[in-house]
Design an enzyme around this catalytic site. Sequence first.
Site, PDB file in Angstrom:
ATOM      1  N   TYR A  74       9.337  -2.613   3.632  1.00  0.00           N
ATOM      2  CA  TYR A  74       8.860  -2.976   2.296  1.00  0.00           C
ATOM      3  C   TYR A  74      10.062  -3.041   1.335  1.00  0.00           C
ATOM      4  O   TYR A  74      10.184  -3.971   0.535  1.00  0.00           O
ATOM      5  CB  TYR A  74       7.836  -1.918   1.862  1.00  0.00           C
ATOM      6  CG  TYR A  74       7.364  -1.981   0.436  1.00  0.00           C
ATOM      7  CD1 TYR A  74       6.452  -2.942   0.016  1.00  0.00           C
ATOM      8  CD2 TYR A  74       7.802  -1.033  -0.501  1.00  0.00           C
ATOM      9  CE1 TYR A  74       6.000  -2.973  -1.300  1.00  0.00           C
ATOM     10  CE2 TYR A  74       7.353  -1.051  -1.811  1.00  0.00           C
ATOM     11  CZ  TYR A  74       6.451  -2.029  -2.208  1.00  0.00           C
ATOM     12  OH  TYR A  74       6.011  -2.058  -3.507  1.00  0.00           O
ATOM     13  N   ALA A 121      -0.093   8.039  -2.873  1.00  0.00           N
ATOM     14  CA  ALA A 121      -0.314   9.499  -2.861  1.00  0.00           C
ATOM     15  C   ALA A 121      -1.176  10.012  -4.025  1.00  0.00           C
ATOM     16  O   ALA A 121      -2.132  10.754  -3.792  1.00  0.00           O
ATOM     17  CB  ALA A 121       1.027  10.216  -2.821  1.00  0.00           C
ATOM     18  N   ARG A 142      14.138  11.397  -4.679  1.00  0.00           N
ATOM     19  CA  ARG A 142      14.448  10.276  -5.570  1.00  0.00           C
ATOM     20  C   ARG A 142      15.080  10.830  -6.843  1.00  0.00           C
ATOM     21  O   ARG A 142      14.710  11.916  -7.305  1.00  0.00           O
ATOM     22  CB  ARG A 142      13.159   9.545  -5.972  1.00  0.00           C
ATOM     23  CG  ARG A 142      12.412   8.838  -4.850  1.00  0.00           C
ATOM     24  CD  ARG A 142      13.236   7.789  -4.222  1.00  0.00           C
ATOM     25  NE  ARG A 142      12.507   6.746  -3.528  1.00  0.00           N
ATOM     26  CZ  ARG A 142      13.121   5.899  -2.714  1.00  0.00           C
ATOM     27  NH1 ARG A 142      14.401   5.981  -2.490  1.00  0.00           N
ATOM     28  NH2 ARG A 142      12.430   4.944  -2.130  1.00  0.00           N
ATOM     29  N   GLY A 168       0.846  -1.192   0.000  1.00  0.00           N
ATOM     30  CA  GLY A 168       0.000   0.000   0.000  1.00  0.00           C
ATOM     31  C   GLY A 168       0.872   1.230   0.000  1.00  0.00           C
ATOM     32  O   GLY A 168       2.086   1.138  -0.222  1.00  0.00           O
ATOM     33  N   LYS A 199      -9.153  13.086  -2.150  1.00  0.00           N
ATOM     34  CA  LYS A 199      -9.397  14.230  -1.248  1.00  0.00           C
ATOM     35  C   LYS A 199      -9.932  15.420  -2.031  1.00  0.00           C
ATOM     36  O   LYS A 199     -10.846  16.111  -1.582  1.00  0.00           O
ATOM     37  CB  LYS A 199      -8.093  14.621  -0.540  1.00  0.00           C
ATOM     38  CG  LYS A 199      -7.665  13.623   0.520  1.00  0.00           C
ATOM     39  CD  LYS A 199      -6.384  14.075   1.205  1.00  0.00           C
ATOM     40  CE  LYS A 199      -5.881  13.040   2.186  1.00  0.00           C
ATOM     41  NZ  LYS A 199      -4.715  13.489   2.949  1.00  0.00           N
TER      42      LYS A 199
END
Length: 328
Positions: free
Chosen positions: A147, A191, A281, A79, A198
């Site tokens: 993860y 995200a 990143r 997730g 939202k």
Amino acid sequence: MKRALVCGAGGFIAGHLVRRLQREGYWVRGVDIKQHEWSPNAADEFIQLDLREAENCRKALALPGVAFDEVYQLAADMGGMGFIHSAECEIMHNSALINIHMIHNATEIGVPRYFFSSSVCVYRDMQPGEREMTEAEAIPAHPDNEYGWEKLYAERIAEAYSRNRGIQVRIARFQNCYGPEGTWRGGREKAPAAICRKVAEAEDGGTIEVWGDGSAVRSYTYVDDMVDGIYRLMQSDMQGAVNIGCLEYVTVDELVKTVIEASGKEIHMKHVAGPVGVQSRNFSNERIYSLGWKAQHYLKDGIGHTYPWVEQQVLKAQARKVLPKTVL
Ligand code: NAD
């Protein structure tokens, strides 16, 4: 006709991959612990199985008299950042079991070619402005979360089977992937989908909460591009891990602004404390570029396809709350 087994076919990326393989002329068996929510009948055959069990991996791999030509392993307990930081044991236990049993049984049954979906979470955190990291620079390893560690282990077990037992393995390290049919609520959403939800739920002129200070840098890859990268990599003779990601890097605030623009609303942001993950990143895509792949969707295009889909789900969910079941 080639036969492919797609593990995790009840999920987002593998669901799209099933349809791409069929367009390429494959016969596809999908396997997952759950049905695909939006396209339950997409695969030529779908089997619902818990792949943490070795016996279920053998059932998924079984075909009368032959082995699958290709196995795509995308099943994982995963997730977004909220889930990754709260479900460390589930991730380390469940995904590791799936990966251990699938590569072992695929090798035993004589599958010639195996794809594993890894993640750029195997890399350490970076600072904005740092030069691109290549695949080899994942070692020495210092992933930000469990993860990432599990993915690194799963990469290495697949490579060990390849070196010692002859199965051809292809490994992709995905950047964040988004698009229609991705998880958009429930705590596992990533995200882009969370922000689309939202914004879709907010009134015009309203305010949405954004985790962190909005400065974290990421690249987001549209699902059609990701699936194209998987397919090209699997057809190639490229060994070792391969980054797949869009070259456009944006801050979280820029992602939010792109979603707000797609919505046509005026929405304000309020930064609140929450799990954000790494600060930055920046990865080399030279290996996947050498296979003729390049992302075809910049964030604005991809969000242009994704926002309307999430908005539709939000409207349906709101209608379900208001209308009696018989009307829907
Ligand atoms: P997803 O959660 O939509 O799909 C994963 C699927 O695995 C789900 O349908 C889930 O039900 C299934 N699964 C979980 N446990 C299972 C079990 N015990 N037995 C059988 N099936 C099981 O996630 P996704 O975004 O489609 O990701 C697919 C793969 O790509 C995963 O391995 C993920 O770690 C990797 N990945 C995804 C992203 C991303 O941004 N989405 C980035 C990097 C790597």
